[in-house]
Design a protein around this motif. Structure first.
Motif, PDB file in Angstrom:
ATOM      1  N   UNK A  76       0.827  -1.206   0.000  1.00 38.23           N
ATOM      2  CA  UNK A  76       0.000   0.000   0.000  1.00 38.23           C
ATOM      3  C   UNK A  76       0.860   1.255   0.000  1.00 38.23           C
ATOM      4  N   UNK A  77       1.893   1.268   0.841  1.00 33.76           N
ATOM      5  CA  UNK A  77       2.774   2.435   0.913  1.00 33.76           C
ATOM      6  C   UNK A  77       3.466   2.687  -0.415  1.00 33.76           C
ATOM      7  N   UNK A  78       3.909   1.634  -1.086  1.00 32.39           N
ATOM      8  CA  UNK A  78       4.571   1.788  -2.382  1.00 32.39           C
ATOM      9  C   UNK A  78       3.580   2.281  -3.431  1.00 32.39           C
ATOM     10  N   UNK A  79       2.381   1.714  -3.443  1.00 26.99           N
ATOM     11  CA  UNK A  79       1.371   2.132  -4.416  1.00 26.99           C
ATOM     12  C   UNK A  79       1.044   3.611  -4.274  1.00 26.99           C
ATOM     13  N   UNK A  80       1.024   4.105  -3.038  1.00 25.23           N
ATOM     14  CA  UNK A  80       0.750   5.523  -2.793  1.00 25.23           C
ATOM     15  C   UNK A  80       1.786   6.424  -3.458  1.00 25.23           C
ATOM     16  N   UNK A  81       2.996   5.894  -3.676  1.00 23.47           N
ATOM     17  CA  UNK A  81       4.076   6.705  -4.239  1.00 23.47           C
ATOM     18  C   UNK A  81       4.171   6.577  -5.762  1.00 23.47           C
ATOM     19  N   UNK A  82       3.365   5.704  -6.348  1.00 24.42           N
ATOM     20  CA  UNK A  82       3.444   5.471  -7.785  1.00 24.42           C
ATOM     21  C   UNK A  82       2.404   6.261  -8.573  1.00 24.42           C
ATOM     22  N   UNK A  83       1.334   6.697  -7.901  1.00 24.69           N
ATOM     23  CA  UNK A  83       0.272   7.429  -8.605  1.00 24.69           C
ATOM     24  C   UNK A  83      -0.127   8.639  -7.768  1.00 24.69           C
ATOM     25  N   UNK A  84      -0.740   9.652  -8.396  1.00 24.09           N
ATOM     26  CA  UNK A  84      -1.271  10.782  -7.621  1.00 24.09           C
ATOM     27  C   UNK A  84      -2.309  10.289  -6.618  1.00 24.09           C
TER      28      UNK A  84
END
Length: 401
Positions: free
Chosen positions: A130-138
């Motif tokens: 989840x933390x990584x996904x938050x950094x991949x998209x607005x």
């Protein structure tokens, strides 16, 4: 912490969404969950080839769950200075090595070693995902990205067990694990090409998880996670036994019903992404409320082929919203410590699986499949009430602005 979070959010908003990176994580999720489910469909040939009992072979599943639980709690602290790109690729490498160890295992100990390694990769991946996904998209696209990520889990749920069983008859159980290692290699290659470098946004320590857990609403949120997943696994773990003893479905019919469950779950994952984007709180409350009500309705009507088929498929569609909604809750409610919160999330799910399967077994022995469905419905309704009364949510930054 807040400055790090703000910077990460600003950087995310300034960049185009990295959908190729999200796709590589989705394939990684599919590969990990598929490998987790494979022993269930290959237990008999594994036991026969290694000259062990099915019960001993079943410890392959136990090992994965135990080490997944531990890794989920510890990964954010153990790897607090590591580049998240390197970690995710490392989990794919661990998946490859795990499947190779299992494929060439001459005895049970080496097979269990491979499954332990899979548990570490699986628990670590979900704690950080989840933390990584938050950094991949607005930030406005986080619910959609999480839904895409969770579609990998749904696809593995649909295809892993039946496909593993089918291929096992053609290439043998060892060949199936070799193919799984190739799938992991493809995921590694995609991640190597698409994942950007991502330094940790904060330095998590063991005490950080305690601090996160003590935040207002977070502890109750994790209790709600435990209740929701426990309620589901009371139902799902003994679903096949209920279908056999209730309406008397054949094994072939049950396989078709479970396939319907998986396809509906896949659809529910995407529908949940849209629901979460409109109202996270409504989704968190409504899904377990509907699942609990569905369980009690199934009990009230009684076992019948039509009720059992429709109820199972609808349950699968509703449950597709659970991982998406709760991952989105972490992304919005604990953005500054999403990795530590993700570890608590993974640990809560693993504990819920153990409790749901354990207590569900006791209930099934006492009251049969109807009893497990009734208990599942009651637990899910309790979860809905606890979410309604105490779980806090935040609106996305874009919406608030």
């Amino acid at each position: 912490m807040l400055s790090n979070t703000t910077t990460a959010a600003d950087e995310s908003a300034a960049k185009a969404p990295a959908w190729a990176a999200v796709a590589s994580m989705t394939l990684g999720a599919f590969s990990l969950v598929a490998a987790e489910f494979l022993p269930a469909s290959l237990l008999t040939p594994i036991a026969a080839d290694l000259s062990i009992s099915e019960g001993a072979a079943g410890q392959a599943v136990t090992m994965t769950a135990v080490f997944g639980f531990l890794a989920g709690l510890l990964i954010a602290t153990a790897a607090r200075t590591a580049d998240r790109r390197h970690l995710l690729m490392g989990f794919s490498l661990a998946l490859i090595v795990s499947n190779l160890l299992v494929a060439f295992a001459p005895s049970l100990p080496l097979l269990l070693l491979g499954r332990m390694l899979l548990g570490v990769a699986l628990g670590s991946f979900w704690a950080l995902s989840t933390a990584v996904t938050m950094r991949l998209v607005p930030q406005a696209l986080v619910p959609k990205a999480i839904a895409v990520l969770m579609s990998g889990v749904s696809a593995a749920t649909v295809f892993a067990a039946p496909l593993g069983s089918f291929l096992g008859d053609i290439v043998g159980w060892r060949g199936v694990f070799l193919l799984a290692s190739l799938l992991g290699l493809v995921a590694f290659a995609m991640q190597w090409r698409s994942l950007p470098s991502m330094r940790p946004a904060s330095s998590a320590k063991l005490g950080t998880m305690v601090e996160v857990l003590m935040r207002p609403g977070t502890g109750l949120g994790m209790v709600a996670v435990l209740l929701v997943f426990a309620g589901h696994f009371i139902f799902f773990t003994y679903l096949r036994a209920y279908l056999e003893t209730g309406s008397g479905f054949s094994v072939e019919a049950i396989s078709s019903i479970l396939l319907g469950f998986g396809v509906a779950n896949f659809l529910g994952t995407f529908l949940a992404g849209r629901m979460v984007a409109k109202s996270l709180r409504l989704t968190l409350v409504l899904v377990p409320l509907l699942m609990g009500t569905l369980g009690l309705v199934m009990v009230g009507i009684g076992a019948s082929p039509v009720t059992d088929i429709l109820g199972t498929v609808l349950w699968g569609m509703l449950f597709g919203g659970i991982p998406v909604a709760w991952s989105s809750w972490i992304a919005r409610s604990i953005p500054d410590e999403a990795e530590s919160a993700g570890g608590l999330f993974v640990a809560s799910i693993q504990l819920a699986i153990a409790l749901g399967a354990g207590f569900g077994g006791l209930i099934f022995d006492l009251a049969g499949g109807t009893g497990t469905i009734a208990a599942s419905g009651a637990v899910l309704l309790l979860a809905a009430v606890s979410i309604m009364l105490g779980v806090r949510t935040r609106e996305p930054v874009a919406a608030a602005a």
